[in-house]
Design an enzyme around this catalytic site. Structure first.
Site, PDB file in Angstrom:
ATOM      1  N   ASP A  30     -22.559 -31.932 -32.791  1.00 57.63           N
ATOM      2  CA  ASP A  30     -23.782 -32.335 -33.484  1.00 57.63           C
ATOM      3  C   ASP A  30     -24.938 -32.296 -32.481  1.00 57.63           C
ATOM      4  O   ASP A  30     -24.818 -32.757 -31.347  1.00 57.63           O
ATOM      5  CB  ASP A  30     -23.628 -33.742 -34.059  1.00 57.63           C
ATOM      6  N   GLN A  94     -27.604 -37.796 -46.535  1.00 59.11           N
ATOM      7  CA  GLN A  94     -27.246 -36.381 -46.336  1.00 59.11           C
ATOM      8  C   GLN A  94     -28.510 -35.576 -46.082  1.00 59.11           C
ATOM      9  O   GLN A  94     -29.464 -35.614 -46.866  1.00 59.11           O
ATOM     10  CB  GLN A  94     -26.499 -35.829 -47.566  1.00 59.11           C
ATOM     11  N   HIS A 100     -19.931 -31.302 -44.603  1.00 60.75           N
ATOM     12  CA  HIS A 100     -19.468 -31.389 -43.222  1.00 60.75           C
ATOM     13  C   HIS A 100     -18.834 -32.745 -43.012  1.00 60.75           C
ATOM     14  O   HIS A 100     -19.317 -33.753 -43.525  1.00 60.75           O
ATOM     15  CB  HIS A 100     -20.626 -31.185 -42.230  1.00 60.75           C
ATOM     16  N   LEU A 101     -17.758 -32.741 -42.239  1.00 59.94           N
ATOM     17  CA  LEU A 101     -17.131 -33.988 -41.819  1.00 59.94           C
ATOM     18  C   LEU A 101     -17.687 -34.326 -40.454  1.00 59.94           C
ATOM     19  O   LEU A 101     -17.609 -33.515 -39.526  1.00 59.94           O
ATOM     20  CB  LEU A 101     -15.622 -33.794 -41.654  1.00 59.94           C
ATOM     21  N   HIS A 102     -18.265 -35.515 -40.346  1.00 56.40           N
ATOM     22  CA  HIS A 102     -18.668 -36.013 -39.030  1.00 56.40           C
ATOM     23  C   HIS A 102     -17.416 -36.590 -38.359  1.00 56.40           C
ATOM     24  O   HIS A 102     -16.728 -37.421 -38.951  1.00 56.40           O
ATOM     25  CB  HIS A 102     -19.678 -37.151 -39.164  1.00 56.40           C
TER      26      HIS A 102
HETATM   27  P1  AMP Z   1     -25.934 -35.383 -42.667  1.00 53.81           P
HETATM   28  O1  AMP Z   1     -27.091 -36.318 -42.470  1.00 53.81           O
HETATM   29  O2  AMP Z   1     -24.632 -36.058 -43.015  1.00 53.81           O
HETATM   30  O3  AMP Z   1     -26.283 -34.252 -43.621  1.00 53.81           O
HETATM   31  O4  AMP Z   1     -25.663 -34.742 -41.243  1.00 53.81           O
HETATM   32  C1  AMP Z   1     -26.346 -33.622 -40.772  1.00 53.81           C
HETATM   33  C2  AMP Z   1     -26.059 -33.551 -39.304  1.00 53.81           C
HETATM   34  O5  AMP Z   1     -26.374 -32.253 -38.846  1.00 53.81           O
HETATM   35  C3  AMP Z   1     -26.887 -34.528 -38.463  1.00 53.81           C
HETATM   36  O6  AMP Z   1     -26.009 -35.383 -37.739  1.00 53.81           O
HETATM   37  C4  AMP Z   1     -27.696 -33.616 -37.555  1.00 53.81           C
HETATM   38  O7  AMP Z   1     -27.878 -34.135 -36.263  1.00 53.81           O
HETATM   39  C5  AMP Z   1     -26.860 -32.355 -37.539  1.00 53.81           C
HETATM   40  N1  AMP Z   1     -27.577 -31.129 -37.251  1.00 53.81           N
HETATM   41  C6  AMP Z   1     -28.749 -30.721 -37.782  1.00 53.81           C
HETATM   42  N2  AMP Z   1     -29.090 -29.506 -37.293  1.00 53.81           N
HETATM   43  C7  AMP Z   1     -28.087 -29.136 -36.449  1.00 53.81           C
HETATM   44  C8  AMP Z   1     -27.851 -27.997 -35.627  1.00 53.81           C
HETATM   45  N3  AMP Z   1     -28.712 -26.956 -35.586  1.00 53.81           N
HETATM   46  N4  AMP Z   1     -26.729 -27.974 -34.880  1.00 53.81           N
HETATM   47  C9  AMP Z   1     -25.854 -29.007 -34.898  1.00 53.81           C
HETATM   48  N5  AMP Z   1     -26.020 -30.100 -35.664  1.00 53.81           N
HETATM   49  C10 AMP Z   1     -27.120 -30.177 -36.423  1.00 53.81           C
END
Ligand code: AMP
Ligand code: ZN
Length: 114
Positions: A30, A94, A100-102
């Site tokens: 991330d 989101q 995506h799985l964190h």
């Molecule tokens: P969510 O809020 O569950 O949709 O999580 C989206 C995640 O994507 C967040 O934790 C961001 O930090 C991450 N994210 C956004 N852009 C990128 C990127 N280019 N590369 C890696 N992670 C990203």
């Protein structure tokens, strides 16, 4: 060209620190980590939210969990413990509409989550 950020990462159109990939999925760091380990596991298939998961995706979703476990073991967070989270829609925060799985670990997690 797709305008989905995670499809573009999967196609290698946008750089990411990819830790694992196979024909069905990818795992990458991330960009804004919320814990010492913060990895995202995504399917290559574009599925916008958890609500869009279909019967035919059951195997794929199981696969994401297996990849997440592999990452957790490799990162050394399996035994101390880790958290798997999939946010869905606005109130969950989101931000990227490609499921995506964190995989979060390396520190004590709070409950209830914020
Ligand atoms: P969510 O809020 O569950 O949709 O999580 C989206 C995640 O994507 C967040 O934790 C961001 O930090 C991450 N994210 C956004 N852009 C990128 C990127 N280019 N590369 C890696 N992670 C990203
Ligand atoms: Zn996508």
């Amino acid at each position: 060209m797709t305008d989905c950020l995670f499809c573009r990462i999967a196609e290698r159109g946008i750089p990411a620190k990819i830790l694992y990939e196979d024909e069905l999925s990818l795992a990458f760091e991330d960009v804004n980590p919320q814990a010492p380990t913060h990895v995202l596991v995504i399917p290559r298939k574009h599925i916008p939210t958890a609500l869009d998961i279909r019967e035919e995706d059951k195997g794929l979703i199981g696969h994401l969990y297996i990849v997440a476990s592999k990452i957790a073991r490799e990162k050394g967070i399996a035994q101390p413990g880790f958290r798997l989270v999939m946010n869905c829609n606005r109130d969950a925060g989101q931000a990227v509409y490609h499921i995506h799985l964190h995989v979060l670990g390396g520190r004590r997690m709070h409950w209830p989550p914020g």
